[in-house]
Scaffold this motif. Structure first.
Motif, PDB file in Angstrom:
ATOM      1  N   SER A   1       0.845  -1.190   0.000  1.00 16.39           N
ATOM      2  CA  SER A   1       0.000   0.000   0.000  1.00 16.39           C
ATOM      3  C   SER A   1       0.875   1.232   0.000  1.00 16.39           C
ATOM      4  O   SER A   1       2.076   1.164   0.272  1.00 16.39           O
ATOM      5  CB  SER A   1      -0.930   0.006   1.222  1.00 16.39           C
ATOM      6  OG  SER A   1      -0.163   0.091   2.414  1.00 16.39           O
ATOM      7  N   LYS A   2       0.246   2.369  -0.314  1.00 22.46           N
ATOM      8  CA  LYS A   2       0.905   3.667  -0.268  1.00 22.46           C
ATOM      9  C   LYS A   2      -0.035   4.638   0.431  1.00 22.46           C
ATOM     10  O   LYS A   2      -1.203   4.308   0.673  1.00 22.46           O
ATOM     11  CB  LYS A   2       1.234   4.156  -1.684  1.00 22.46           C
ATOM     12  CG  LYS A   2       2.316   3.345  -2.386  1.00 22.46           C
ATOM     13  CD  LYS A   2       2.675   3.942  -3.736  1.00 22.46           C
ATOM     14  CE  LYS A   2       3.770   3.128  -4.424  1.00 22.46           C
ATOM     15  NZ  LYS A   2       4.179   3.714  -5.716  1.00 22.46           N
ATOM     16  N   PRO A   3       0.453   5.838   0.797  1.00 23.90           N
ATOM     17  CA  PRO A   3      -0.433   6.807   1.437  1.00 23.90           C
ATOM     18  C   PRO A   3      -1.733   6.989   0.665  1.00 23.90           C
ATOM     19  O   PRO A   3      -1.754   6.957  -0.573  1.00 23.90           O
ATOM     20  CB  PRO A   3       0.407   8.091   1.441  1.00 23.90           C
ATOM     21  CG  PRO A   3       1.809   7.596   1.534  1.00 23.90           C
ATOM     22  CD  PRO A   3       1.836   6.334   0.715  1.00 23.90           C
ATOM     23  N   GLU A   4      -2.798   7.174   1.389  1.00 25.96           N
ATOM     24  CA  GLU A   4      -4.138   7.200   0.805  1.00 25.96           C
ATOM     25  C   GLU A   4      -4.262   8.197  -0.329  1.00 25.96           C
ATOM     26  O   GLU A   4      -4.954   7.950  -1.326  1.00 25.96           O
ATOM     27  CB  GLU A   4      -5.156   7.521   1.897  1.00 25.96           C
ATOM     28  CG  GLU A   4      -6.599   7.483   1.430  1.00 25.96           C
ATOM     29  CD  GLU A   4      -7.568   7.755   2.560  1.00 25.96           C
ATOM     30  OE1 GLU A   4      -8.774   7.853   2.289  1.00 25.96           O
ATOM     31  OE2 GLU A   4      -7.114   7.866   3.725  1.00 25.96           O
TER      32      GLU A   4
ATOM     33  N   GLN B   1      -3.791   7.006  -3.970  1.00 29.04           N
ATOM     34  CA  GLN B   1      -4.794   6.143  -4.602  1.00 29.04           C
ATOM     35  C   GLN B   1      -4.126   4.967  -5.317  1.00 29.04           C
ATOM     36  O   GLN B   1      -4.318   4.745  -6.507  1.00 29.04           O
ATOM     37  CB  GLN B   1      -5.652   6.950  -5.577  1.00 29.04           C
ATOM     38  CG  GLN B   1      -6.399   8.097  -4.904  1.00 29.04           C
ATOM     39  CD  GLN B   1      -7.233   8.906  -5.878  1.00 29.04           C
ATOM     40  OE1 GLN B   1      -7.093   8.765  -7.091  1.00 29.04           O
ATOM     41  NE2 GLN B   1      -8.099   9.749  -5.352  1.00 29.04           N
ATOM     42  N   TYR B   2      -3.339   4.218  -4.557  1.00 29.70           N
ATOM     43  CA  TYR B   2      -2.541   3.131  -5.126  1.00 29.70           C
ATOM     44  C   TYR B   2      -3.172   1.778  -4.853  1.00 29.70           C
ATOM     45  O   TYR B   2      -3.694   1.518  -3.765  1.00 29.70           O
ATOM     46  CB  TYR B   2      -1.138   3.174  -4.509  1.00 29.70           C
ATOM     47  CG  TYR B   2      -0.302   1.947  -4.759  1.00 29.70           C
ATOM     48  CD1 TYR B   2       0.397   1.774  -5.942  1.00 29.70           C
ATOM     49  CD2 TYR B   2      -0.191   0.953  -3.782  1.00 29.70           C
ATOM     50  CE1 TYR B   2       1.187   0.647  -6.159  1.00 29.70           C
ATOM     51  CE2 TYR B   2       0.595  -0.167  -3.980  1.00 29.70           C
ATOM     52  CZ  TYR B   2       1.282  -0.317  -5.173  1.00 29.70           C
ATOM     53  OH  TYR B   2       2.066  -1.430  -5.375  1.00 29.70           O
ATOM     54  N   THR B   3      -3.132   0.912  -5.864  1.00 32.38           N
ATOM     55  CA  THR B   3      -3.561  -0.474  -5.717  1.00 32.38           C
ATOM     56  C   THR B   3      -2.525  -1.368  -6.388  1.00 32.38           C
ATOM     57  O   THR B   3      -2.215  -1.164  -7.570  1.00 32.38           O
ATOM     58  CB  THR B   3      -4.932  -0.714  -6.379  1.00 32.38           C
ATOM     59  OG1 THR B   3      -5.905   0.149  -5.790  1.00 32.38           O
ATOM     60  CG2 THR B   3      -5.363  -2.166  -6.192  1.00 32.38           C
TER      61      THR B   3
ATOM     62  N   GLN C   1       4.940   9.388   6.236  1.00 32.02           N
ATOM     63  CA  GLN C   1       4.071   8.504   5.455  1.00 32.02           C
ATOM     64  C   GLN C   1       4.825   8.021   4.232  1.00 32.02           C
ATOM     65  O   GLN C   1       5.480   8.802   3.544  1.00 32.02           O
ATOM     66  CB  GLN C   1       2.805   9.242   5.021  1.00 32.02           C
ATOM     67  CG  GLN C   1       1.821   9.499   6.141  1.00 32.02           C
ATOM     68  CD  GLN C   1       0.507  10.027   5.609  1.00 32.02           C
ATOM     69  OE1 GLN C   1       0.445  10.648   4.548  1.00 32.02           O
ATOM     70  NE2 GLN C   1      -0.561   9.774   6.340  1.00 32.02           N
TER      71      GLN C   1
ATOM     72  N   ARG D   1       1.690  13.777  -4.954  1.00 33.84           N
ATOM     73  CA  ARG D   1       0.532  12.900  -5.145  1.00 33.84           C
ATOM     74  C   ARG D   1       0.372  12.513  -6.613  1.00 33.84           C
ATOM     75  O   ARG D   1      -0.182  11.464  -6.929  1.00 33.84           O
ATOM     76  CB  ARG D   1      -0.737  13.619  -4.691  1.00 33.84           C
ATOM     77  CG  ARG D   1      -0.795  13.903  -3.196  1.00 33.84           C
ATOM     78  CD  ARG D   1      -2.092  14.582  -2.846  1.00 33.84           C
ATOM     79  NE  ARG D   1      -2.241  14.804  -1.419  1.00 33.84           N
ATOM     80  CZ  ARG D   1      -3.321  15.328  -0.864  1.00 33.84           C
ATOM     81  NH1 ARG D   1      -4.346  15.687  -1.634  1.00 33.84           N
ATOM     82  NH2 ARG D   1      -3.382  15.510   0.445  1.00 33.84           N
TER      83      ARG D   1
END
Length: 698
Positions: free
Chosen positions: A44-47, A50-52, A106, A298
Motif C-alpha cells: 500500500s501507499k499513502p491514501e 490512490q494506489y492499488t 508517510q 501525489r
C-alpha cells in the motif's frame, strides 16, 4: 528419479483474515531463520496516492542479522508488538500483518516474510511464501521422523510428499533432508523437465567466490542494491526525449528508486567493522522542512522530499566514512591526525577504525518534516469548508489545460498562500506540531539518546522562510519541545521576502543557540542573500565560498575534461566536413588557415588537459572588497564564523535554464553542502571556506 506412492499431509496452520498464526512451531532454531521484506511492489501507499498493487512482489531483501534476531525473538515471545528496524529505528515491522512501514513519515508499506525455506536455483536465496514454507517444514519434520523409524541401511532414500498449496510434489534429498525439490503436477512444465525448483532449509549468507549465487564459504549471497544514480540528475536528464516529449518509462524508474529506499539504511549492516545501527550513538538530529511543491508528489512520485532526505542521509554517512578529517573533528582524542604526514595519518586512522568501529559512526540523523497535507487551503472539493461560501480552487480554475494549471497550482500557490496571514499561521502551527511529534517520537524510540542530543533545523526553499519566521517569534519558540542549535536556510527566498516587507535582520531576534547558515547555489533563481539585510555594507562583499569536497572537486575536473574533449571532437568533425566539401573548391592557403585553427584548438585542449591532470585549477572569481570589521562583528552574532551567506561553487556547465532549475532541487545530494553541514556540527567555529573570503578589515 521420482518414487511412487507419495504421502499427502494436510496443512493445519495458515493465515486467517490477515492475522498470522504462529507457524513453524517445530522450527525454533534462530540460526536457520531469516526475516525479509519485499523491495519492488508495495502492499500500500499513502491514501492520497490512490494506489492499488497490480502484481505480487518478487524481490525480497534480508533484514540485517541484528534486526532479524530481534524480529524472531518478538515472533516467539511477543508477536503483537511492533518491532523497530533499520538505522535508529526509522521503520517498524507489524508482525501480525507481516508488513514494514516508515515510523516518522508517510510512505509505502511492504510485505515482510519469515524465511525458513529458500529457493536456491543458482541465484540469490529468496524466501518461500510462509504458507508454502510451513507446508514444507511439516513434511521435513515428517521425513526426519520417518527416518528415525527406518532401518539405517534403508535410510538414504528420497522421500516424496504431495503439496496442497502448489498442487504438486516435494522430493527431499536422500543425502540431506534440508535440501528438496518442489515440482508442480504439470509434467510439461520446465521445472518438471529440469528436476524441480531447489529449496533449502535455513538461510545461508555465503556464496562461492567462483560462482555467484552458489552456496559456498565466502561472500554475501544478497548483494547490495546497485549504486543509486542521482534522482535529480535522472529526473532532469530523462524528463524529455529527443523529440521533447515526456518519457513514460522515466516515472517507473523513479518509482523504483524511491521504493528501494528501504535498502539504503542496511548496506553496512553486514559489515562487522561498522557499529550496530540499532544502538548507535546519535548526538545531532537534523529536522528538514520541505518547501513548495510537495503536494505535487501525489501526482508525480519523483517529486518526493522523503527521498531527498534519504539521499542526504546516505551522503553524509558516506562522506564521513571517507574523510579522516571529519572523523578527527568528531573524535579529536581518538583519531590522531598529522596533517604533515598523510601516510602516517592514514595508517593510524585505519588502525583505530579497525579497533573501534564506532569511529565510523557520524552520530547524525536527518528526518523529513512534511507539513503540506496538514494544512487545508480550500483548494479541493474536500476542503470546501475553508471558504465561507464553500468555493474552492477547482471552482475558479479555467477549463483550458486544467492539468497544467493544477500542477502549477500545486507548486506556486504554496508561496502565495503563505503570504496570507491566516494561512501563514496554519502553516507555522503545522510545522511546529510536526517537528515536536518527530522529536518526541525519536527520543522515545531511541532511549539511549541522552541530553547531549542537539537539534538543528534545515529549511529548503519556502521551508526556510517558515523556519525563520518560527524562530524569530518568541511564542513559537516557546512551543517547541527542544532548543534549536543551528538553522540552515537552503535555496532560501527569505532575503527577498524580508526586502519586500521592508524589514531587516536583527541578530538578537533569531532565537537559536548556534549559528545561522544561508546556503545557496549561484544559479538558483529562488535563492537570495541575507547578509545585506544585517548590514548594507555587506552587499558588495563576496559571499563565503564553500570549498569542494573530494567528490565535488573530482566531478568538476571530470566535467571540465569532458567539456574540453567535446570541443576538440566538435572541431575535428567540423574540420573533416569542411575539408571534404572544400578540397576541390578552395585554394591551399585557405586550407592551411583552417588547418592552423584546428591545430591551435588541439594545442589549447592538450594544455588544458595537462592542467586538469595536475589539478592546477585557477579560480576566475572576481575579488570584491573584504568584509568590514564592524559588519563581521554583527554577522558573528548570527554565525560564530563571521559569515551567514555561503555559496556553493558554480559548475562550468551550469549555464542553462534546466541547470538553474536543477540547482534548486538538488541541494541534498550536493557533497559540498553535506561537507559544510558536518563541519558546522563537529567544529562550529572551524567551518572551511575558500581562504580569500576569510579576511576582514576596518
Amino acid at each position: 528419479m521420482w518414487i511412487s506412492g507419495p504421502i499427502r499431509v494436510r496443512v493445519i496452520a495458515v493465515s486467517s483474515c490477515g492475522n498470522w498464526q504462529r507457524c513453524y512451531s517445530t522450527a525454533r532454531q534462530s540460526s536457520v531463520v531469516r526475516w525479509f521484506y519485499a523491495s519492488d511492489v508495495p502492499k500500500s501507499k499513502p491514501e492520497a496516492m490512490q494506489y492499488t498493487p497490480t502484481k505480487p512482489p518478487s524481490t525480497f531483501v534480508p533484514f540485517s542479522a541484528n534486526d532479524s534476531k530481534r524480529l524472531e525473538w518478538a515472533y516467539n515471545n511477543d508477536p503483537n508488538r511492533k518491532v523497530l528496524v533499520k538505522e535508529d529505528g526509522l521503520f517498524h515491522v507489524n508482525l501480525d500483518r507481516r508488513e514494514v512501514a516508515p515510523v516518522y513519515w508517510q510512505g509505502p508499506v511492504f510485505e515482510v516474510r519469515r524465511g525458513l525455506w529458500f529457493y536456491h536455483n543458482g541465484g540469490k536465496p529468496s524466501p518461500c511464501s510462509e504458507q508454502l514454507g510451513l507446508e514444507i517444514e511439516q513434511f521435513y519434520q515428517r521425513a526426519i521422523a520417518d527416518d528415525a523409524k527406518t532401518d539405517p541401511k534403508e535410510k538414504h532414500t528420497e522421500r516424496v510428499y504431495c503439496l496442497d498449496s502448489l498442487s504438486g510434489k516435494i522430493k527431499f534429498s536422500k543425502d540431506n533432508r534440508s535440501v528438496a525439490w518442489v515440482n508442480p503436477d504439470d509434467s510439461m512444465t520446465l521445472q518438471r523437465l529440469t528436476g524441480g525448483t531447489k529449496v533449502v532449509r535455513g538461510y545461508n549468507d555465503k556464496v562461492d567466490e567462483e560462482q555467484e549465487g552458489a552456496v559456498g564459504a565466502d561472500g554475501d549471497t544478497v548483494s547490495d542494491s546497485p549504486a543509486e544514480e542521482s534522482l535529480k540528475d535522472k529526473f532532469m536528464s530523462s524528463l524529455f526525449d529527443s523529440e521533447g516529449q515526456m518519457e513514460n518509462k522515466s516515472e517507473e524508474d523513479l518509482k523504483h528508486e524511491m521504493e528501494s529506499e528501504y535498502d539504503d539504511t542496511d548496506k553496512a549492516s553486514s559489515d562487522k567493522t561498522r557499529p550496530d545501527d540499532s544502538t548507535r550513538k546519535v548526538t545531532h538530529l537534523l529536522l528538514c522542512v520541505h518547501g513548495i511543491g510537495q503536494r505535487l508528489a501525489r501526482k508525480i512520485e519523483s517529486v518526493n522530499f522523503v527521498h531527498d532526505i534519504n539521499v542526504f542521509r546516505k551522503s553524509f554517512k558516506a562522506l564521513y566514512t571517507e574523510t579522516e578529517e571529519l572523523q578527527a573533528a568528531l573524535n579529536p582524542d581518538r583519531v590522531p591526525v598529522d596533517p604533515k604526514n598523510k601516510d602516517e595519518k592514514s595508517k593510524k586512522s585505519k588502525k583505530d577504525q579497525e579497533g573501534d568501529p564506532s569511529l565510523l559512526n557520524c552520530e547524525v540523523q536527518a528526518l523529513p518534516v512534511l507539513w503540506r497535507d496538514s494544512v487545508a487551503f480550500g483548494m479541493t472539493q474536500s476542503e470546501r469548508t475553508v471558504h465561507p461560501k464553500g468555493i474552492t480552487l477547482d471552482d475558479v480554475t479555467v477549463e483550458g489545460v486544467r492539468a497544467v494549471r493544477h500542477i502549477v497550482g500545486d507548486v506556486i500557490l504554496d508561496v502565495f498562500l503563505y503570504k496570507q496571514p491566516n494561512f501563514k499561521r496554519q502553516i507555522i502551527d503545522a510545522v511546529k506540531e510536526e517537528v515536536n511529534r518527530i522529536y518526541k517520537l525519536f527520543r522515545e524510540n531511541n532511549p539511549n539518546v541522552g541530553d547531549e542530543l542537539k537539534v538543528s533545523l534545515i529549511g529548503h526553499s519556502l521551508g526556510s522562510a517558515i523556519c525563520y519566521d518560527m524562530l524569530t517569534n518568541k511564542d513559537d519558540v516557546k512551543d517547541l519541545e527542544f532548543e534549536v542549535e543551528n538553522f540552515y536556510g537552503v535555496g532560501s527566498p527569505q532575503g527577498l521576502f524580508l526586502l519586500l516587507e521592508g524589514t531587516s535582520i536583527e541578530p538578537e531576534d533569531l532565537l537559536i543557540n548556534g549559528s545561522y547558515y544561508n546556503i545557496f547555489h549561484p544559479c538558483d533563481p529562488i535563492a537570495y542573500r541575507v547578509e545585506p539585510l544585517v548590514d548594507k555594507e555587506a552587499a558588495p562583499c563576496p559571499v563565503a565560498r564553500i570549498p569542494y569536497s573530494k567528490g565535488g572537486l573530482n566531478s568538476q575536473i571530470q566535467e571540465l575534461s569532458q567539456f574540453g574533449q567535446r570541443i576538440t571532437k566538435g572541431a575535428t568533425s567540423a574540420w573533416s566536413t569542411v575539408m571534404s566539401s572544400w578540397a576541390s573548391k578552395t585554394d591551399k592557403s585557405v586550407q592551411d588557415a583552417l588547418k592552423n585553427v584546428l591545430e591551435t584548438t588541439r594545442d589549447a585542449n592538450d594544455k588544458f588537459q595537462k592542467t586538469l591532470d595536475g589539478q592546477e585549477l585557477v579560480s576566475d572569481e572576481s575579488e570584491g572588497p573584504e568584509v568590514p570589521r564592524k559588519v563581521a562583528e554583527k554577522l558573528t552574532k548570527l554565525n560564530v564564523n563571521g559569515r551567514v551567506d555561503y555559496g556553493l561553487q558554480e559548475g562550468v556547465l551550469d549555464i542553462s535554464l534546466i541547470a538553474a532549475l536543477a540547482s534548486h532541487i538538488s541541494y541534498f545530494e550536493n557533497p559540498d553542502m553535506v561537507n559544510l553541514i558536518l563541519w558546522s556540527l563537529y567544529k562550529p567555529d572551524g567551518v572551511p571556506v575558500l581562504q580569500e573570503n576569510q579576511q576582514s578589515s576596518e
